[in-house]
Design a protein around this motif. Structure first.
Motif, PDB file in Angstrom:
ATOM      1  N   ASP A 454       0.825  -1.203   0.000  1.00  0.00           N
ATOM      2  CA  ASP A 454       0.000   0.000   0.000  1.00  0.00           C
ATOM      3  C   ASP A 454       0.863   1.258   0.000  1.00  0.00           C
ATOM      4  N   THR A 455       1.937   1.217   0.755  1.00  0.00           N
ATOM      5  CA  THR A 455       2.850   2.370   0.808  1.00  0.00           C
ATOM      6  C   THR A 455       3.438   2.662  -0.571  1.00  0.00           C
ATOM      7  N   ILE A 456       3.851   1.607  -1.260  1.00  0.00           N
ATOM      8  CA  ILE A 456       4.418   1.794  -2.610  1.00  0.00           C
ATOM      9  C   ILE A 456       3.347   2.283  -3.573  1.00  0.00           C
ATOM     10  N   ALA A 457       2.192   1.606  -3.560  1.00  0.00           N
ATOM     11  CA  ALA A 457       1.129   1.911  -4.522  1.00  0.00           C
ATOM     12  C   ALA A 457       0.657   3.357  -4.403  1.00  0.00           C
ATOM     13  N   LYS A 458       0.564   3.845  -3.181  1.00  0.00           N
ATOM     14  CA  LYS A 458       0.055   5.201  -2.989  1.00  0.00           C
ATOM     15  C   LYS A 458       1.025   6.276  -3.470  1.00  0.00           C
ATOM     16  N   LYS A 459       2.267   5.884  -3.701  1.00  0.00           N
ATOM     17  CA  LYS A 459       3.240   6.841  -4.244  1.00  0.00           C
ATOM     18  C   LYS A 459       3.120   6.968  -5.766  1.00  0.00           C
ATOM     19  N   ILE A 460       2.362   6.041  -6.369  1.00  0.00           N
ATOM     20  CA  ILE A 460       2.169   6.072  -7.825  1.00  0.00           C
ATOM     21  C   ILE A 460       0.978   6.973  -8.127  1.00  0.00           C
ATOM     22  N   PRO A 461       1.161   8.024  -8.906  1.00  0.00           N
ATOM     23  CA  PRO A 461       0.048   8.954  -9.183  1.00  0.00           C
ATOM     24  C   PRO A 461      -1.117   8.244  -9.865  1.00  0.00           C
ATOM     25  N   LEU A 462      -2.326   8.702  -9.563  1.00  0.00           N
ATOM     26  CA  LEU A 462      -3.510   8.198 -10.237  1.00  0.00           C
ATOM     27  C   LEU A 462      -3.667   8.904 -11.579  1.00  0.00           C
ATOM     28  N   PRO A 464      -5.175   8.198 -16.027  1.00  0.00           N
ATOM     29  CA  PRO A 464      -5.067   7.314 -17.188  1.00  0.00           C
ATOM     30  C   PRO A 464      -3.675   7.378 -17.806  1.00  0.00           C
ATOM     31  N   GLY A 465      -3.176   6.212 -18.193  1.00  0.00           N
ATOM     32  CA  GLY A 465      -1.893   6.179 -18.883  1.00  0.00           C
ATOM     33  C   GLY A 465      -0.670   6.298 -17.997  1.00  0.00           C
ATOM     34  N   VAL A 466      -0.856   6.321 -16.668  1.00  0.00           N
ATOM     35  CA  VAL A 466       0.293   6.420 -15.766  1.00  0.00           C
ATOM     36  C   VAL A 466       0.993   5.067 -15.700  1.00  0.00           C
ATOM     37  N   THR A 467       2.253   5.030 -16.124  1.00  0.00           N
ATOM     38  CA  THR A 467       3.036   3.804 -16.067  1.00  0.00           C
ATOM     39  C   THR A 467       4.070   3.908 -14.950  1.00  0.00           C
ATOM     40  N   LEU A 468       4.649   2.764 -14.604  1.00  0.00           N
ATOM     41  CA  LEU A 468       5.675   2.772 -13.560  1.00  0.00           C
ATOM     42  C   LEU A 468       6.908   3.555 -14.003  1.00  0.00           C
ATOM     43  N   ASP A 469       7.273   3.437 -15.265  1.00  0.00           N
ATOM     44  CA  ASP A 469       8.421   4.203 -15.764  1.00  0.00           C
ATOM     45  C   ASP A 469       8.170   5.701 -15.613  1.00  0.00           C
ATOM     46  N   TRP A 470       6.963   6.117 -15.967  1.00  0.00           N
ATOM     47  CA  TRP A 470       6.615   7.537 -15.841  1.00  0.00           C
ATOM     48  C   TRP A 470       6.620   7.953 -14.370  1.00  0.00           C
ATOM     49  N   ALA A 471       6.058   7.101 -13.518  1.00  0.00           N
ATOM     50  CA  ALA A 471       5.978   7.423 -12.091  1.00  0.00           C
ATOM     51  C   ALA A 471       7.372   7.548 -11.480  1.00  0.00           C
ATOM     52  N   LEU A 472       8.280   6.643 -11.841  1.00  0.00           N
ATOM     53  CA  LEU A 472       9.650   6.724 -11.315  1.00  0.00           C
ATOM     54  C   LEU A 472      10.342   8.003 -11.762  1.00  0.00           C
ATOM     55  N   GLU A 473      10.038   8.431 -12.958  1.00  0.00           N
ATOM     56  CA  GLU A 473      10.680   9.626 -13.505  1.00  0.00           C
ATOM     57  C   GLU A 473      10.102  10.909 -12.921  1.00  0.00           C
ATOM     58  N   ASN A 474       8.822  10.867 -12.532  1.00  0.00           N
ATOM     59  CA  ASN A 474       8.139  12.097 -12.122  1.00  0.00           C
ATOM     60  C   ASN A 474       7.756  12.145 -10.647  1.00  0.00           C
ATOM     61  N   LEU A 478       8.886   8.120  -4.818  1.00  0.00           N
ATOM     62  CA  LEU A 478       8.882   6.739  -5.303  1.00  0.00           C
ATOM     63  C   LEU A 478      10.281   6.340  -5.770  1.00  0.00           C
ATOM     64  N   LYS A 479      10.933   7.214  -6.485  1.00  0.00           N
ATOM     65  CA  LYS A 479      12.284   6.930  -6.986  1.00  0.00           C
ATOM     66  C   LYS A 479      13.255   6.712  -5.820  1.00  0.00           C
ATOM     67  N   LYS A 480      13.099   7.487  -4.765  1.00  0.00           N
ATOM     68  CA  LYS A 480      13.970   7.349  -3.585  1.00  0.00           C
ATOM     69  C   LYS A 480      13.760   5.973  -2.943  1.00  0.00           C
ATOM     70  N   MET A 481      12.487   5.567  -2.788  1.00  0.00           N
ATOM     71  CA  MET A 481      12.193   4.251  -2.228  1.00  0.00           C
ATOM     72  C   MET A 481      12.787   3.151  -3.112  1.00  0.00           C
ATOM     73  N   SER A 486      15.622  -2.584  -1.379  1.00  0.00           N
ATOM     74  CA  SER A 486      15.733  -3.692  -2.336  1.00  0.00           C
ATOM     75  C   SER A 486      14.395  -4.391  -2.573  1.00  0.00           C
ATOM     76  N   THR A 487      13.554  -4.457  -1.528  1.00  0.00           N
ATOM     77  CA  THR A 487      12.241  -5.084  -1.684  1.00  0.00           C
ATOM     78  C   THR A 487      11.366  -4.265  -2.623  1.00  0.00           C
ATOM     79  N   VAL A 488      11.381  -2.952  -2.429  1.00  0.00           N
ATOM     80  CA  VAL A 488      10.606  -2.061  -3.301  1.00  0.00           C
ATOM     81  C   VAL A 488      11.102  -2.193  -4.739  1.00  0.00           C
TER      82      VAL A 488
END
Length: 746
Positions: A454-462, A464-474, A478-481, A486-488
Motif C-alpha cells: 500500500d505504501t508503494i502503490a500510494k506513491k504512484i500517481p492516479l 489514465p496512462g500512468v506507467t511505472l516508468d513515468w511514475a519513477l521519472e516524475n 517513489l524513486k527514492k524508495m 531492495s524489496t521495493v
C-alpha cells in the motif's frame, strides 16, 4: 531456409498463464532467423489479428491457431466427475477456410461447451475440420494421457481416429522434451505409434515465455491467477524453466535422433497461409417496408430534414455541403450505415426513450443532423465532415449515441430483433495489469505485507496512462524508495515486466457489433455473463470492416427526462427542447460555480475554471470542456486572460484570425489544426485529417515529411518561413492533446 518453426506458443492472451508479449514474440522469432511462428492460446483466439499484424510487420509468416480443450465425452456433458479434465489439442489454420472453421470451433467451445473451460468435441472437429492441421498436444493431450495410463492400443486407435477426422497429412503426433520425466517416458511410444500408423511426428516446445529468464514472470502470473504465493503448490506451476522460445540448435539437440520432427514444423508452416482483407466492409443491408432504393430513401430523408431546418431558400454553401456529403457517403458505401443508425434512433424517439444530441465526430455531418441522428447544426458551429468521414482515410465512421440509461436495453433489443440475434453481439474488452494494481499483486505473490504494498502503490500517481516508468521519472519519493529499498525495487521491477498485460476479459460498456451474416462467420465469439461477445476488441472489429456502434447509457438523460416530467405537472407546455442556449441566468449560475448535477461541470476544478472565466456563450462552454484535460489544461490561463482582455489576442499571421478568433487565439480543437493545414498550406480536408492523426499519434517520421510540405505551402501564401515552422511546432505539440470539437459540442 528455416530448419524449425515454433507451432505451440502461448501469448499474453493465455490470460495470466502465457507471458509472451506479441510484438516481442515476433521480434524474437525474427532475431532467431525463423520466418514463421504460430500462436496457440488456450481455448481462445483473442490474439489472432494483433499477432497477424505484428508478425507481418516483422516480415515473418503468422500461423493462426488455438490449443483447444476437447471434452472427454461430448461438449454438452457436464458431470463433475467425468467431464472436468478435457484434453488439449493444437489446431492450426492452413488457409482462410481453416480460419473460418477454427472460428466456428472456438466459438462453440464457449457458447455450447463451456464447463470450467471452453470445450469442443469430436462432433465439432468433424464438422469443421476442413483447412485445419491438428497436433496431438502436450502431456494433457488425449494420446499422452492414455500412454501414461498404459493404454497403448487405445492411444494408437485415438491417433488413427484423429487422422480420419482431419485427413492424411493434416494430423501430427506432437513430441516434446522439456526435461520432464513423463514426457521422456512416453516419447518411445509416440515414435512407435508414428511408425506403425504412418502419422508423422512434429516437435514443439510449448512456449509460455520468450526467454529462459522470463520463467519467473510466468510463475508470478500463475500465482496471481490462482491466488497463491510464489513457491506454493497451485496445480499449474511448471517444473522448470524450459518453456521458452528455443532456437533451432536447442531443438535440434533435443531431437537429434528424430530430425524429421523438426523438418515437419517447416512443412506445416509452408502449408499455413491465412491472409486477411482489412478493406472489405461487412455492413448489414438496411431493409424497411416500402423502401426499394436505399440511396434514394437516404437522400429523401436528408432533404426532408434540410428543408425543415434551413427553409426554402437556404444558403448555397449549405446545399453544396449536403450534396458533397451525400456523394461521399454513397461513394464510400455507407448509405446503409446511416440508415441503420437513423432507424434505431427513430425507434427510440417513437418509444419516448430520450436520445442524446450525438457524441463524437459524427456531429460534423449535415446529413446526420438533417436525418435526426444528431442534434447539432454543423454549419452553425463550423464542424468538419472530414473529421468524421473522408475518401482519403479509409476507416469506418463512428456514431456514439447516448440513450436514457433505463431505455438503452430496449433499443438494443430492437436491433437484435431486426437483424437477428446471431448477427448482433456485444464487444469484448480487456482489463490490464495497471501500475498500482500490479504492485499490489506482485507484493502479495512475493509474500510482502499489504501495508508495504500500500505504501508503494500510494506513491504512484492516479490517472489514465500512468506507467511505472513515468511514475519513477516524475515522483521523487517513489524513486527514492526504489533506489534505497531492495524489496521495493524487486516489486517494481517485476511489475514493470507484466504491466499492461491483459488480466481478464469483460464486456465493453457500450459497444455492439452488427454484421451482414452471423457474427461467428467473421470473428470468434464467446458467452460472457449470458451475453454473446466478440473475442476481438472494437478497433480490430473496425479494421476487419465490421459495423461497431456505441450504445451509451447516460443517466443524465434519465434525470433530465424525470425533471421534465415533474415540471410538466405544473406547466404542461414545458419542453427541454425549447430551452434557449443563450439564457443569461444560466451563464450567471455557471459563473457562480453552482454546477451540482450539471454533466461535465461538477468537479471542484471545473467549478474553479468556470468562476474565473465567467462564460457568456455556448462557445465558452465548448472550449472549457475541451481544455479541462491533461495537456490542454496548460492553455486555460491564456484562454481566460484573452477572453477577458481581447486586446491581448495576437496571431502569428492574419490567416489564423478567422480560425482561432472563436477561441481567443488559442488552438483548442482538432478541427482548428485541420483548418490551419488547409488555409495556410493549401491541404485538402482529407490530407489535413491524415496530418492531424499523425500528430495525435506522434508519428514523427510522417510529421517531419509533412513539415516541409506545410512550410512550403504556407510560404507560398505569404507566411514567413520561420513563422510557418513555429506554427507547425505549435500544432504538433498540441495535436496529441487537442479535442474533437464535434465531440465537445454534442
Amino acid at each position: 531456409m528455416d530448419n524449425f518453426v515454433h507451432l505451440h506458443v502461448h501469448s499474453e492472451y493465455s490470460l495470466l498463464d502465457g507471458a509472451c508479449r506479441i510484438k516481442q514474440l515476433c521480434r524474437r522469432a525474427k532475431e532467431m532467423g525463423q520466418s514463421a511462428i504460430a500462436v496457440t492460446d488456450h481455448g481462445n483466439m483473442y490474439a489472432a489479428i494483433e499477432f497477424y499484424n505484428a508478425a507481418k510487420a516483422e516480415g515473418i509468416k503468422p500461423i493462426i491457431g488455438c490449443e483447444v480443450y476437447v471434452a472427454p465425452r461430448t461438449r454438452h456433458d457436464k458431470n463433475d466427475k467425468l467431464d472436468r479434465k478435457p484434453y488439449h489439442l493444437v489446431l492450426l489454420c492452413k488457409n482462410n477456410e481453416g480460419y473460418k472453421n477454427l472460428i466456428k470451433i472456438v466459438s462453440a467451445g464457449f457458447t455450447e461447451g463451456f464447463y470450467g473451460k471452453p470445450r469442443v468435441d469430436t462432433e465439432l472437429l468433424k464438422k469443421y475440420s476442413e483447412g485445419i492441421i491438428a497436433l496431438s498436444g502436450c502431456l494433457a493431450g488425449e494420446i499422452a494421457r492414455k500412454l501414461l495410463n498404459g493404454e497403448y492400443e487405445n492411444a494408437k486407435n485415438t491417433a488413427l481416429g484423429y487422422r480420419r477426422i482431419f485427413g492424411d497429412g493434416n494430423y501430427y503426433i506432437e513430441v516434446q522434451d522439456h526435461g520432464i520425466p513423463e514426457q521422456r517416458q512416453i516419447l518411445p511410444s509416440l515414435y512407435k505409434i508414428s511408425e506403425e500408423t504412418g502419422i508423422p511426428i512434429v516437435a514443439t516446445n510449448d512456449a509460455h515465455y520468450i526467454l529462459r529468464e522470463d520463467a519467473k514472470v510466468q510463475e508470478i502470473l500463475l500465482a496471481i491467477q490462482t491466488g497463491t504465493v510464489v513457491g506454493e503448490e497451485n496445480g499449474m506451476s511448471f517444473p522448470n524453466d524450459e518453456f521458452y522460445l528455443k532456437s533451432y540448435d536447442e531443438m535440434a539437440e533435443k531431437f537429434r535422433f528424430a530430425p524429421q520432427a523438426l523438418e515437419n514444423t517447416v512443412k506445416i508452416a509452408d502449408m499455413c497461409n491465412v491472409e486477411f482483407d482489412f478493406g472489405e466492409i461487412k455492413l448489414p443491408k438496411f431493409e424497411m417496408d416500402g423502401v426499394t432504393d436505399n440511396s434514394e430513401f437516404f437522400r429523401k430523408k436528408c432533404y426532408e430534414g434540410f428543408n425543415s431546418f434551413y427553409g426554402e431558400n437556404p444558403p448555397a454553401e449549405y446545399v453544396e455541403r449536403l450534396e458533397y456529403e451525400l456523394d461521399v457517403i454513397n461513394r464510400m458505401g455507407y448509405v446503409d450505415y446511416f440508415l441503420i443508425v437513423w432507424d434505431f434512433i427513430r425507434y427510440a424517439k417513437e418509444q419516448s426513450i430520450p436520445v442524446g444530441m450525438g457524441r463524437g465526430s459524427g456531429a460534423g455531418s449535415i446529413c446526420a443532423y438533417c436525418m435526426g441522428i444528431t442534434g447539432i447544426d454543423p454549419m452553425r458551429y463550423n464542424l468538419l465532415f472530414e473529421r468524421f468521414l473522408n475518401v482519403e482515410r479509409v476507416s469506418m465512421p463512428d456514431f456514439d449515441i447516448d440513450f436514457c440509461y433505463e431505455g438503452r436495453p430496449r433499443v438494443i433489443d430492437y436491433v437484435v430483433d431486426k437483424y437477428g440475434s446471431d448477427r448482433v453481439a456485444q464487444i469484448i474488452t480487456f482489463g490490464t495489469i495497471a501500475a498500482r494494481g500490479g504492485v499490489r499483486d506482485i507484493a502479495r505473490v512475493l509474500g510482502v505485507s499489504a501495508s508495504v504494498a500500500d505504501t508503494i502503490a500510494k506513491k504512484i500517481p492516479l490517472g489514465p496512462g500512468v506507467t511505472l516508468d513515468w511514475a519513477l521519472e516524475n515522483t521523487p519519493e517513489l524513486k527514492k524508495m526504489y533506489d534505497e529499498n531492495s524489496t521495493v525495487k524487486e516489486i517494481i521491477d517485476i511489475t514493470r515486466k507484466i504491466e499492461g498485460m491483459p488480466r481478464h476479459s469483460s464486456t465493453h460498456a457500450a459497444g455492439v457489433v452488427i454484421s451482414s451474416a452471423p457474427v461467428d462467420e467473421f470473428v470468434p465469439v464467446q458467452s460472457t455473463d449470458g451475453a454473446v461477445t466478440t473475442q476481438y476488441t472494437a478497433p480490430i472489429l473496425e479494421s476487419l470492416g465490421l459495423l461497431k456502434m456505441d450504445f451509451l447509457g447516460l443517466r443524465n438523460l434519465t434525470v433530465i427526462r424525470d425533471c421534465e416530467r415533474a415540471v410538466k405537472e405544473y406547466d404542461k407546455d414545458f419542453s427541454v427542447e425549447n430551452i434557449p442556449i443563450d439564457d443569461p441566468e444560466v451563464y450567471d449560475m455557471l459563473s457562480r460555480g453552482e454546477t451540482a448535477g450539471v454533466f461535465q461541470f461538477e468537479s471542484a476544478g471545473m467549478r474553479s475554471v468556470l468562476m474565473r472565466l465567467c462564460p457568456e456563450s455556448i462557445e465558452d462552454l465548448i472550449a472549457v470542456i475541451s481544455l479541462y484535460r491533461p495537456g490542454p489544461m496548460d492553455s486555460i490561463p491564456k484562454y481566460i486572460e484573452n477572453r477577458h482582455n481581447p486586446e491581448k489576442v495576437t496571431y502569428k499571421t492574419p490567416l489564423l484570425r478567422p480560425i482561432l478568433d472563436v477561441t481567443y487565439g488559442c488552438i483548442v480543437y482538432q478541427e482548428q489544426v485541420m483548418e490551419i493545414c488547409r488555409k495556410l498550406a493549401g491541404y485538402s480536408y482529407g490530407r489535413a485529417d491524415l496530418v492531424r492523426r499523425a500528430m495525435a499519434k506522434k508519428k514523427h517520421d510522417v510529421m517531419e515529411k509533412e513539415r516541409d510540405s506545410f512550410v512550403s505551402g504556407a510560404v507560398q501564401n505569404g507566411v514567413p518561413i520561420n513563422v510557418a515552422n513555429e506554427i507547425f511546432d505549435e500544432m504538433s505539440g498540441f495535436a496529441s492533446y487537442a479535442f474533437n470539437k464535434c465531440a465537445t459540442r454534442s
